[in-house]
Scaffold this active site. Structure first.
Site, PDB file in Angstrom:
ATOM      1  N   ASP A 115      54.163  15.661  17.133  1.00 28.44           N
ATOM      2  CA  ASP A 115      54.725  15.892  15.807  1.00 28.44           C
ATOM      3  C   ASP A 115      53.994  17.074  15.176  1.00 28.44           C
ATOM      4  O   ASP A 115      52.926  17.480  15.646  1.00 28.44           O
ATOM      5  CB  ASP A 115      54.593  14.645  14.933  1.00 28.44           C
ATOM      6  N   ASP A 116      54.590  17.624  14.123  1.00 27.32           N
ATOM      7  CA  ASP A 116      53.949  18.738  13.433  1.00 27.32           C
ATOM      8  C   ASP A 116      52.784  18.263  12.579  1.00 27.32           C
ATOM      9  O   ASP A 116      51.755  18.918  12.491  1.00 27.32           O
ATOM     10  CB  ASP A 116      54.961  19.527  12.585  1.00 27.32           C
ATOM     11  N   ASP A 162      51.003  12.615   8.089  1.00 27.78           N
ATOM     12  CA  ASP A 162      50.701  12.691   6.665  1.00 27.78           C
ATOM     13  C   ASP A 162      50.180  11.344   6.167  1.00 27.78           C
ATOM     14  O   ASP A 162      48.986  11.093   6.172  1.00 27.78           O
ATOM     15  CB  ASP A 162      51.963  13.132   5.924  1.00 27.78           C
TER      16      ASP A 162
END
Length: 165
Positions: free
Chosen positions: A98-99, A102
């Site tokens: 994933d980027d 969070d």
């Protein structure tokens, strides 16, 4: 849209360098990956770079919507599951990409699907960091990362304006 106080704009060049740095860290791990699962949509770009660098050919996606507006996280919704062929081993030999991790909500959802997989993200925030095995850069929880696919010279509304996350 104005940038928040703690904005972290990332250029295409910077993202490419960071994704390659992620690939280097994963290569140093020595693991042979039988498949990659990228979390769409944010994981698509780093997955393309990492899969090239590590020569991973079997690429699957899982689509979980958590941002229903650009900047508002809502309830998790699985839009596309992982194929049974990939999921049957519990994720053994599978690399999840994933980027960003969070809040960790999306990561936790995918971890539940593939508990034995190795989770890698380019960027991590403190709340999501415990759920990721490998990452490149940690940013504070109150920092908003502006990815290059979301930006032009100023913030760019998606072409399909009426759509939601």
């Amino acid at each position: 849209m104005s940038l928040p106080e703690k904005a972290f704009p990332v250029s295409w060049d910077q993202f490419h360098r960071d994704a390659r740095a992620l690939a280097w860290r994963l290569a140093d791990n020595g693991q042979e990956w039988r498949a990659m699962v990228c979390i769409t949509r944010g994981g698509l770009v780093p997955a393309a770079i990492v899969s090239r660098e590590l020569n991973i050919r079997m690429i699957e996606t899982v689509c979980i919507a958590s941002y229903h507006d650009y900047d508002t996280q809502g309830q998790m919704k699985v839009l596309k599951s992982i194929s049974p062929e990939i999921a049957k081993s519990g994720g053994e030999g599978v690399l999840i990409v994933d980027d960003l991790t969070d809040t960790g909500k999306t990561a936790a959802e995918v971890r539940a699907m593939l508990p034995k997989a190795h989770f890698a993200a380019v960027y991590a925030k403190p709340k999501g960091r415990p759920l990721v095995d490998t990452f490149v850069t940690e940013v504070s929880q109150d920092t908003w990362i502006y990815f290059p696919w979301d930006l032009g010279f100023t913030y760019q509304e998606p072409i399909a304006k009426g759509t939601r996350g």
